[in-house]
Write an enzyme that holds these catalytic residues in place. Structure first.
Site, mmCIF file in Angstrom:
data_model
loop_
_atom_site.group_PDB
_atom_site.id
_atom_site.type_symbol
_atom_site.label_atom_id
_atom_site.label_comp_id
_atom_site.label_asym_id
_atom_site.label_seq_id
_atom_site.Cartn_x
_atom_site.Cartn_y
_atom_site.Cartn_z
ATOM 1 N N ARG A 59 60.482 70.908 50.768
ATOM 2 C CA ARG A 59 60.923 70.456 49.432
ATOM 3 C C ARG A 59 59.829 69.658 48.724
ATOM 4 N NH1 ARG A 59 63.046 65.687 47.815
ATOM 5 N NH2 ARG A 59 63.831 65.135 49.875
ATOM 6 N N TYR A 111 60.151 78.051 23.006
ATOM 7 C CA TYR A 111 61.074 78.828 23.836
ATOM 8 C C TYR A 111 62.458 78.154 23.896
ATOM 9 C CZ TYR A 111 63.117 80.734 28.102
ATOM 10 O OH TYR A 111 63.960 81.300 29.003
HETATM 11 C C1 LIG Z 1 60.699 82.476 30.048
HETATM 12 C C2 LIG Z 1 59.934 81.370 29.443
HETATM 13 C C3 LIG Z 1 60.093 80.046 29.872
HETATM 14 C C4 LIG Z 1 61.113 79.657 30.944
HETATM 15 O O1 LIG Z 1 60.775 80.198 32.171
HETATM 16 P P1 LIG Z 1 61.866 80.515 33.356
HETATM 17 O O2 LIG Z 1 60.997 81.040 34.435
HETATM 18 O O3 LIG Z 1 62.856 81.472 32.816
HETATM 19 O O4 LIG Z 1 62.492 79.214 33.692
HETATM 20 C C5 LIG Z 1 59.313 79.075 29.282
HETATM 21 N N1 LIG Z 1 58.422 79.364 28.307
HETATM 22 C C6 LIG Z 1 58.248 80.625 27.854
HETATM 23 C C7 LIG Z 1 57.259 80.892 26.778
HETATM 24 C C8 LIG Z 1 58.997 81.662 28.407
HETATM 25 O O5 LIG Z 1 58.830 82.916 27.936
#
Ligand SMILES: *Cc1c(COP(=O)(O)O)cnc(C)c1O
Length: 392
Positions: A59, A111
């Protein structure tokens, strides 16, 4: 093992791990191990206190399979060190919790998951947050003067693929002592290296191009050891290190990153150019097109323009939906960066929670389709797009 700084990116992705497997495996095997045994208390303390690298407790990220991955991730972005995570959001959450206390500016298009964290999560913990679009005059400068501590940016952004000048932003933020964080998920380190341009930290959803096969969820942060230390504390506390199985799968994927991204770039450029003059297409958003407003900056700070492109069609919301549904090789799915091409309608997926007014402000129209160009033959993708666009 020697440092690989002077070698190319493909070489670093393949040979970037700093410690060999003791049995000579060319890649680090999966240590599916929660805890590691020591001969005596002195050696346990040496590793536990971080004086010597070793397996300890998984962890904490102290597992050889994670170390091997993180060596490669650091080398990719030209960073001193990297931390791997169980998801991109795990990386972003730990980063913002560690460095966002003095205030965060989300700059430009962000995002959805990160936006939720900034709009709801962080303010509920007393972290000041401001969301600033890049056309709001001196809003950023004012926040920086007020002492906000961190500017978070995505370039190219989702879904309009807007480009932010990283060097300029870093100069502006650093003049006020603020950190600059770049989410480099869309570009990948093959196309863009934010750290040499002045960014302090780079973050990735490794679920996308770094993983590249739509078969793993992971994240990463790269930067100096000093900046990573408090992020590592949050990673341990939140329990968001990846499993050794995922770390191994991601290490495997990274070996082909540079050839995959080169092909994504080539196909996206070909499709962007072909669709630019298509009768059913009002506009193609792709930073590799000279018509893109960020093209000049993109040419300066990117080595390739990526595999993401967004179309605005001569169609209303429901016809746009029909066109997306009638594509054969583009799966209707809300992710990106895999071998298989994907299509999403930002209006009904990534930006569905915004008001009409807010969508308009952010340039999200009803007739938009976001394409993640996969690794299929580009002729087949073009033929597919053409047959679907005939509905318009
Ligand atoms: C998908 C994405 C995230 C989040 O990532 P996860 O792996 O789904 O948690 C963050 N930033 C961007 C630009 C993304 O496309």
């Amino acid at each position: 093992m020697p440092r690989l700084d002077r070698y190319g990116l493909a070489t670093r992705t393949i040979h970037g791990q700093q410690q060999r497997d003791p049995f000579g495996s060319p890649h680090m095997p999966i240590y599916d191990t929660t805890t590691f045994a020591f001969d005596d208390t002195a050696s346990l303390r040496e590793v536990g206190e971080g004086k010597k690298r070793g397996g300890f407790y998984s962890r904490y990220g102290m597992n050889p399979t994670l170390y091997a991955l993180e060596d490669v991730l650091a080398g990719l972005e030209g960073a001193e060190a990297a931390l791997s995570f169980s998801a991109g959001m795990g990386a972003i959450s730990a980063l913002l919790l560690a460095h966002g206390k003095k205030g965060v500016v989300g700059y430009g298009e962000i995002y959805g998951g990160t936006l939720g964290l900034m709009a709801k999560g962080l303010p509920s913990l007393g972290y000041p947050v401001d969301l600033v679009l890049d056309d709001e005059g001196d809003a950023l400068e004012r926040r920086l003067r007020e002492g906000i501590g961190l500017v978070f940016v995505e370039t190219p952004s989702n879904p309009t693929l807007a480009i932010t000048d990283i060097e300029k932003l870093a100069r502006q933020a650093h003049a006020h002592g603020a950190l600059v964080v770049v989410d480099n998920t869309f570009a990948t380190p093959v196309n863009q290296l934010p750290l040499p341009l002045g960014a302090d930290l780079v973050v990735h959803s490794a679920t996308k191009y770094l993983g590249g096969h739509s078969d793993l969820t992971a994240g990463a942060v790269m930067g100096t050891r000093a900046l990573l230390e408090p992020i590592d504390w949050w990673r341990q506390s939140l329990g968001s290190a990846p499993s050794p199985q995922t770390a191994s799968l991601l290490s495997r994927s990274l070996k082909t990153l540079s050839v995959r991204v080169a092909q994504h770039n080539r196909s996206a450029q070909t499709i962007a150019e072909a669709l630019q003059s298509h009768a059913a297409v009002r506009r193609v958003h792709y930073p590799g097109l000279t018509s893109h407003p960020g093209h000049e900056v993109a040419r300066r700070q990117m080595r390739g323009f990526g595999g993401m492109l967004t179309l605005e069609l001569e169609a209303d919301l429901s016809l746009t939906e029909k066109i997306a549904e009638s594509l054969r090789w583009f799966a209707l799915a809300p992710s990106l960066g895999g071998a298989e091409s994907l299509v999403t309608q930002p209006r009904t997926t990534t930006h569905v929670d915004l008001s009409d007014e807010e969508r308009q402000r952010r340039g999200i129209s009803d007739s938009m389709l976001r394409l993640s160009i996969g690794l299929e033959d580009v002729e087949d993708l073009l033929e597919d797009l053409d047959q679907a666009l005939r509905l318009a």
